[in-house]
Design a protein around this motif. Structure first.
Motif, PDB file in Angstrom:
ATOM      1  N   HIS A   1       0.810  -1.226   0.000  1.00  0.00           N
ATOM      2  CA  HIS A   1       0.000   0.000   0.000  1.00  0.00           C
ATOM      3  C   HIS A   1       0.845   1.279   0.000  1.00  0.00           C
ATOM      4  O   HIS A   1       0.454   2.276  -0.577  1.00  0.00           O
ATOM      5  CB  HIS A   1      -1.006   0.001   1.167  1.00  0.00           C
ATOM      6  N   ASP A   2       2.001   1.268   0.626  1.00  0.00           N
ATOM      7  CA  ASP A   2       2.860   2.451   0.699  1.00  0.00           C
ATOM      8  C   ASP A   2       4.164   2.273  -0.081  1.00  0.00           C
ATOM      9  O   ASP A   2       5.164   2.937   0.224  1.00  0.00           O
ATOM     10  CB  ASP A   2       3.194   2.778   2.160  1.00  0.00           C
ATOM     11  N   CYS A   3       4.161   1.412  -1.100  1.00  0.00           N
ATOM     12  CA  CYS A   3       5.419   1.136  -1.815  1.00  0.00           C
ATOM     13  C   CYS A   3       5.997   2.376  -2.489  1.00  0.00           C
ATOM     14  O   CYS A   3       7.198   2.428  -2.757  1.00  0.00           O
ATOM     15  CB  CYS A   3       5.251  -0.015  -2.801  1.00  0.00           C
ATOM     16  N   ALA A   4       5.182   3.401  -2.748  1.00  0.00           N
ATOM     17  CA  ALA A   4       5.684   4.636  -3.370  1.00  0.00           C
ATOM     18  C   ALA A   4       5.833   5.776  -2.365  1.00  0.00           C
ATOM     19  O   ALA A   4       6.181   6.898  -2.736  1.00  0.00           O
ATOM     20  CB  ALA A   4       4.741   5.062  -4.500  1.00  0.00           C
TER      21      ALA A   4
ATOM     22  N   LEU B   1       0.023  12.744  -1.644  1.00  0.00           N
ATOM     23  CA  LEU B   1      -1.094  11.818  -1.845  1.00  0.00           C
ATOM     24  C   LEU B   1      -0.934  10.940  -3.080  1.00  0.00           C
ATOM     25  O   LEU B   1      -1.580   9.908  -3.198  1.00  0.00           O
ATOM     26  CB  LEU B   1      -2.416  12.591  -1.962  1.00  0.00           C
ATOM     27  N   LEU B   2      -0.076  11.342  -3.985  1.00  0.00           N
ATOM     28  CA  LEU B   2       0.132  10.561  -5.206  1.00  0.00           C
ATOM     29  C   LEU B   2       0.713   9.187  -4.925  1.00  0.00           C
ATOM     30  O   LEU B   2       0.687   8.313  -5.792  1.00  0.00           O
ATOM     31  CB  LEU B   2       1.047  11.319  -6.179  1.00  0.00           C
ATOM     32  N   HIS B   3       1.213   8.970  -3.713  1.00  0.00           N
ATOM     33  CA  HIS B   3       1.800   7.657  -3.418  1.00  0.00           C
ATOM     34  C   HIS B   3       0.790   6.528  -3.563  1.00  0.00           C
ATOM     35  O   HIS B   3       1.175   5.394  -3.837  1.00  0.00           O
ATOM     36  CB  HIS B   3       2.457   7.638  -2.030  1.00  0.00           C
ATOM     37  N   ALA B   4      -0.501   6.820  -3.428  1.00  0.00           N
ATOM     38  CA  ALA B   4      -1.510   5.767  -3.557  1.00  0.00           C
ATOM     39  C   ALA B   4      -1.660   5.337  -5.024  1.00  0.00           C
ATOM     40  O   ALA B   4      -1.540   4.151  -5.352  1.00  0.00           O
ATOM     41  CB  ALA B   4      -2.843   6.243  -2.982  1.00  0.00           C
ATOM     42  N   LYS B   5      -1.902   6.304  -5.906  1.00  0.00           N
ATOM     43  CA  LYS B   5      -2.038   5.991  -7.343  1.00  0.00           C
ATOM     44  C   LYS B   5      -0.734   5.444  -7.909  1.00  0.00           C
ATOM     45  O   LYS B   5      -0.720   4.472  -8.659  1.00  0.00           O
ATOM     46  CB  LYS B   5      -2.418   7.244  -8.132  1.00  0.00           C
ATOM     47  N   LEU B   6       0.364   6.107  -7.561  1.00  0.00           N
ATOM     48  CA  LEU B   6       1.662   5.667  -8.049  1.00  0.00           C
ATOM     49  C   LEU B   6       1.996   4.291  -7.476  1.00  0.00           C
ATOM     50  O   LEU B   6       2.563   3.440  -8.172  1.00  0.00           O
ATOM     51  CB  LEU B   6       2.745   6.688  -7.686  1.00  0.00           C
ATOM     52  N   GLY B   7       1.614   4.070  -6.228  1.00  0.00           N
ATOM     53  CA  GLY B   7       1.843   2.763  -5.605  1.00  0.00           C
ATOM     54  C   GLY B   7       1.122   1.644  -6.339  1.00  0.00           C
ATOM     55  O   GLY B   7       1.670   0.550  -6.525  1.00  0.00           O
ATOM     56  N   ALA B   8      -0.115   1.899  -6.768  1.00  0.00           N
ATOM     57  CA  ALA B   8      -0.852   0.894  -7.535  1.00  0.00           C
ATOM     58  C   ALA B   8      -0.129   0.599  -8.855  1.00  0.00           C
ATOM     59  O   ALA B   8      -0.008  -0.558  -9.264  1.00  0.00           O
ATOM     60  CB  ALA B   8      -2.279   1.367  -7.792  1.00  0.00           C
TER      61      ALA B   8
ATOM     62  N   HIS C   1      -6.436   3.723  -0.797  1.00  0.00           N
ATOM     63  CA  HIS C   1      -6.182   3.574   0.641  1.00  0.00           C
ATOM     64  C   HIS C   1      -5.964   4.896   1.378  1.00  0.00           C
ATOM     65  O   HIS C   1      -6.037   4.939   2.605  1.00  0.00           O
ATOM     66  CB  HIS C   1      -4.995   2.627   0.896  1.00  0.00           C
ATOM     67  N   THR C   2      -5.713   5.972   0.664  1.00  0.00           N
ATOM     68  CA  THR C   2      -5.440   7.251   1.330  1.00  0.00           C
ATOM     69  C   THR C   2      -6.684   8.115   1.479  1.00  0.00           C
ATOM     70  O   THR C   2      -6.937   8.649   2.555  1.00  0.00           O
ATOM     71  CB  THR C   2      -4.365   8.035   0.543  1.00  0.00           C
ATOM     72  N   THR C   3      -7.457   8.242   0.416  1.00  0.00           N
ATOM     73  CA  THR C   3      -8.617   9.135   0.445  1.00  0.00           C
ATOM     74  C   THR C   3      -9.927   8.403   0.703  1.00  0.00           C
ATOM     75  O   THR C   3     -10.913   9.017   1.084  1.00  0.00           O
ATOM     76  CB  THR C   3      -8.774   9.866  -0.899  1.00  0.00           C
ATOM     77  N   GLY C   4      -9.946   7.076   0.476  1.00  0.00           N
ATOM     78  CA  GLY C   4     -11.211   6.366   0.473  1.00  0.00           C
ATOM     79  C   GLY C   4     -11.934   6.677  -0.826  1.00  0.00           C
ATOM     80  O   GLY C   4     -11.426   7.435  -1.667  1.00  0.00           O
ATOM     81  N   ALA C   5     -13.122   6.092  -0.983  1.00  0.00           N
ATOM     82  CA  ALA C   5     -13.921   6.312  -2.189  1.00  0.00           C
ATOM     83  C   ALA C   5     -15.318   5.765  -1.927  1.00  0.00           C
ATOM     84  O   ALA C   5     -15.493   4.898  -1.063  1.00  0.00           O
ATOM     85  CB  ALA C   5     -13.297   5.589  -3.390  1.00  0.00           C
ATOM     86  N   PRO C   6     -16.309   6.249  -2.667  1.00  0.00           N
ATOM     87  CA  PRO C   6     -17.633   5.621  -2.559  1.00  0.00           C
ATOM     88  C   PRO C   6     -17.542   4.188  -3.096  1.00  0.00           C
ATOM     89  O   PRO C   6     -16.659   3.866  -3.888  1.00  0.00           O
ATOM     90  CB  PRO C   6     -18.510   6.482  -3.468  1.00  0.00           C
ATOM     91  N   TYR C   7     -18.445   3.359  -2.686  1.00  0.00           N
ATOM     92  CA  TYR C   7     -18.576   1.979  -3.186  1.00  0.00           C
ATOM     93  C   TYR C   7     -17.318   1.132  -2.999  1.00  0.00           C
ATOM     94  O   TYR C   7     -16.988   0.305  -3.838  1.00  0.00           O
ATOM     95  CB  TYR C   7     -18.989   1.961  -4.672  1.00  0.00           C
ATOM     96  N   MET C   8     -16.601   1.333  -1.921  1.00  0.00           N
ATOM     97  CA  MET C   8     -15.406   0.535  -1.668  1.00  0.00           C
ATOM     98  C   MET C   8     -15.807  -0.917  -1.426  1.00  0.00           C
ATOM     99  O   MET C   8     -16.788  -1.192  -0.733  1.00  0.00           O
ATOM    100  CB  MET C   8     -14.643   1.097  -0.468  1.00  0.00           C
TER     101      MET C   8
END
Length: 192
Positions: free
Chosen positions: A50-53, A82-89, A110-117
């Protein structure tokens, strides 16, 4: 890539504290998956990556996102950490060989959450907040208990705490966090 190989690579990529946190998230995610009928192996891999970036400098995060055509929102431009989440994926897929879309999505939100998780999304988001090395969040002992009882209610509690923290001027609110909060508030009310 096998879990043990991922762990070895991450030990080199992350600083000591981030690696310790990562291991805490991995084991907490596995525990939550067991408690809620989730896939333990997926939870462990998503928790591990989850935090690889996270330890990549912010300017390099921006460069890597631009180079790899990863969308950067105006909010992320102002808060590039916050880009570590998208970049991490992205890195989980490209450098660690993760092809499972559910794992990649859990890392991404994992950082911001989202609807319909989905179940794994919630497990990683919550594990990141409650893992044993965390100690600064308000009412953490009660949040930890709630996490093993009701994931949706725990999402609402954590998102509320996050919004409260940001309202106190300790950061800017990502619109996705507000959307997640509204979703979980609404869905929890519909269940009652």
């Amino acid at each position: 890539m096998k879990q043990i190989d991922i762990e070895k690579k991450l030990r080199k990529e992350l600083d000591k504290e981030r690696y310790r946190h990562t291991m805490g998230v991995m084991y907490t995610a596995a525990s939550l998956a067991m408690a809620h009928g989730g896939d333990v192996e997926k939870a462990m891999i998503a928790g591990l990556l989850h935090d690889c970036a996270k330890c990549i400098p912010n300017d390099k995060k921006m460069q890597l996102c631009i180079k790899n055509k990863i969308e950067i929102t105006p909010y992320e431009q102002r808060s590039p950490f916050l880009l570590h989440a998208k970049l991490g994926a992205y890195l989980a897929r490209e450098q660690y060989g993760i092809k499972d879309l559910e794992i990649l999505h859990a890392i991404k939100v994992h950082t911001t959450g989202a609807p319909y998780m989905n179940l794994l999304d919630k497990i990683i988001y919550i594990a990141d907040y409650i893992e044993p090395n965390r100690d600064k969040a308000p009412d953490l002992p009660n949040v930890r208990v709630a996490a093993f009882q009701d994931l949706n209610e725990t999402m609402k509690i954590i998102l509320e705490d996050t919004l409260e923290y940001l309202k106190e001027g300790k950061g800017e609110l990502d619109p996705m966090t507000m959307k997640a909060y509204e979703y979980f508030t609404r869905s929890n009310q519909e269940e009652e």
